[in-house]
Design a protein around this motif. Sequence first.
Motif, short mmCIF file in Angstrom:
data_model
loop_
_atom_site.label_atom_id
_atom_site.label_comp_id
_atom_site.label_asym_id
_atom_site.label_seq_id
_atom_site.Cartn_x
_atom_site.Cartn_y
_atom_site.Cartn_z
N TRP A 164 0.82 -1.21 0.00
CA TRP A 164 0.00 0.00 0.00
C TRP A 164 0.86 1.27 0.00
O TRP A 164 0.33 2.37 -0.12
CB TRP A 164 -0.93 0.02 1.21
CG TRP A 164 -1.97 -1.06 1.19
CD1 TRP A 164 -2.22 -1.96 0.17
CD2 TRP A 164 -2.90 -1.37 2.23
NE1 TRP A 164 -3.24 -2.80 0.52
CE2 TRP A 164 -3.70 -2.46 1.77
CE3 TRP A 164 -3.16 -0.84 3.49
CZ2 TRP A 164 -4.70 -3.02 2.55
CZ3 TRP A 164 -4.17 -1.40 4.26
CH2 TRP A 164 -4.94 -2.47 3.79
N GLY A 165 2.17 1.13 0.17
CA GLY A 165 3.06 2.29 0.24
C GLY A 165 3.08 2.87 1.64
O GLY A 165 2.67 2.24 2.62
N GLY A 166 3.57 4.12 1.76
CA GLY A 166 3.56 4.81 3.04
C GLY A 166 4.65 4.40 4.00
O GLY A 166 4.64 4.83 5.16
N ALA A 167 5.62 3.58 3.56
CA ALA A 167 6.70 3.15 4.46
C ALA A 167 7.64 4.32 4.75
O ALA A 167 7.87 5.18 3.91
CB ALA A 167 7.47 1.99 3.85
N LEU A 168 8.20 4.32 5.96
CA LEU A 168 9.27 5.25 6.30
C LEU A 168 10.57 4.68 5.75
O LEU A 168 10.97 3.58 6.11
CB LEU A 168 9.36 5.43 7.81
CG LEU A 168 10.49 6.34 8.33
CD1 LEU A 168 10.27 7.78 7.89
CD2 LEU A 168 10.60 6.25 9.85
N GLU A 169 11.22 5.42 4.85
CA GLU A 169 12.44 4.94 4.19
C GLU A 169 13.66 5.63 4.79
O GLU A 169 13.69 6.86 4.90
CB GLU A 169 12.37 5.21 2.69
CG GLU A 169 11.19 4.52 2.00
CD GLU A 169 11.09 4.85 0.53
OE1 GLU A 169 10.88 3.93 -0.29
OE2 GLU A 169 11.22 6.05 0.19
#
Length: 636
Positions: free
Chosen positions: A188-193
């Motif tokens: 879904w995306g939205g990860a902290l990279e």
Amino acid sequence: MARRPRSPSLELPTSGSNGSSFPVLADPTPHLHNGLLDSENVEQLHHNYETSKPWKHVVVDKLFQDELLRNVKDEILSELSFTEKETDIYKVHQTGDLASLSFLTPEQISLLPSLLTLRDVLYSQTFRKFLQRVTGCGPLSGVKQDMSVNTYKKGCHLLNHDDVIGTRRVSYILYMPLPHYQGWQREWGGALELYDTKEGADGLSEPKSVPEKAIPPSWNQFIFFEVQPGKSFHSVEEVVVGEGEEDGRQRLSISGWFHAAQPGEEGYAPEPANSSYPDLAFPERTEPPLPSSPLSADHVSFLSEFLNPVYLQPRLMKALAERFVEESSLELHSFLCEALAAKLQTGLRENDRRDGLLNSEGERDGRIPPHWAGTSDNSRWALKGPPHKWRYCTLKKPISERAEAVSPRAALADPDEIVRSLQEELFPSHAFRAWLACMSRLLPLRYAVEARRFRPGLDYTLATSEEREARLDVGLDLTPEPPVEMRGKGEEEDEVRLSGWQAGEWGGWECYMAPHDEEDDPAVYRSSSSKKEANGNGKANGNDKANGSNGQMNGNGKMDVDGPHSSDEEMDGGTDDGQDESGTLLTIQPGFNRLLLVLRDERVMHFVKYVSAAADGSRWDICCEYEVGMVQEEDD
């Protein structure tokens, strides 16, 4: 302004330098997750922090008691108003600064008891001591509170940065992804990279182009780290779900900063200043063509292999030059000759299909591609960073030098080789510089030219400015329009709706903004930058600001949490000189086969907006920047 009534469970801290005092919980422990403050847990978190990669950070799986956080979530969704905000570095829906909660009326405060409790727990002396023990950071301020509620819906993102602004000492984020009863999925995306760093060409530390670690959000998860100049580079991946989802998926969070001790607080120490961008490199200066000199026969012969012949007609060139002198910008549509344009239109889309950015039917699925997409060993394109300034693809140097230029250029079949010919033959040529001199009435001197590919879901440039004299920006936009059958029909049978590029839905627009004040950093994530609307002719429209009185009610019956902590920019009135309240001077949506000339004054900021994962393909262009001189007019 009414303040929150004092409660038996509250104690008032001493006032800071700003004269404000905020209620702080005497004992926040009952609201925190069981065992969080136990010595054994703190020691384990400290060990995790010290050994974490690529730089020091810590993930707390559960921070608050679940009942409190569910109540906070309900109050946020029912009582607070969000404003969509978009700049070069982010797109997000955000409330005002939660420090302003203390300035609401008692009636308004009564609607947000759990949110107020959560804020007071975070900035309590007990919790600040906990952060210091885990990170080893210096004293943290109890009077300077800096936090807001953010929700990332479909298309929202935050690009690479290190949070080094002002007195920020510790960054944090508390996740409440929705729906809270369903785990957030990685796709879904939205990860902290988090990005590892390397030594740049200037000897300074800079982030690598690809993140080292990605942390998807989860309910009640708390991530924090000490702000580390030149090291704590991070970003938030674009959220690719939300629209049309029945369960209301969105990446809801509370984020902010703990600041270093302020003047008058124990442990106060002045903060050192931070640095800026290096200069661009230009080749050696050569003798410029004069604007008064007509194009020679050799110039016309060479340019006719690239340009639409209409732009070589002296009468039209003179009329366009007069317009440029008056407006300082000029758009030329159908710039390349038809033979080259047709090959690029189909060939560049085929490149996206070959590189996995489009499926076999020539469509995208809206997901974020891998960071290496389009940059494999067999590709002619390579990734360019550092991502705290820009990330896009550029043409690799050819393995072997071509013996001689292909003539006519329309005989080139490979779209990458056509792009290379434009980059290495047309733009640096004396003939093209002579043509620019005629069109701009300027003297093109040294230049820098680069073909660029911006992949959907990955690439962008951030706002930069030059302290040096004015530059002439020359950009050839080569972004293919989606096939007509993919755009859908409007209400009228023959009315084709604008593509996502033209409508501004896919990002990728080029933007020029007025200079910021020295104390205003464009990467400050505050409510001073509301979403801007741009029309299709390259002019930016004005927008309404979401400022107003403390706790003002908007049209949907929710509170706009704002107050004395609003930024100066937000409190200002409108602006003059044709720019909107956000300082936007010119916005140009992506297009195909269009040349843009812009005379950019010193300190004017310039960027290409992040290309959304929803885009139907890559954004392509050839970007050239010329140092220019002015012609001294002789007196009669």
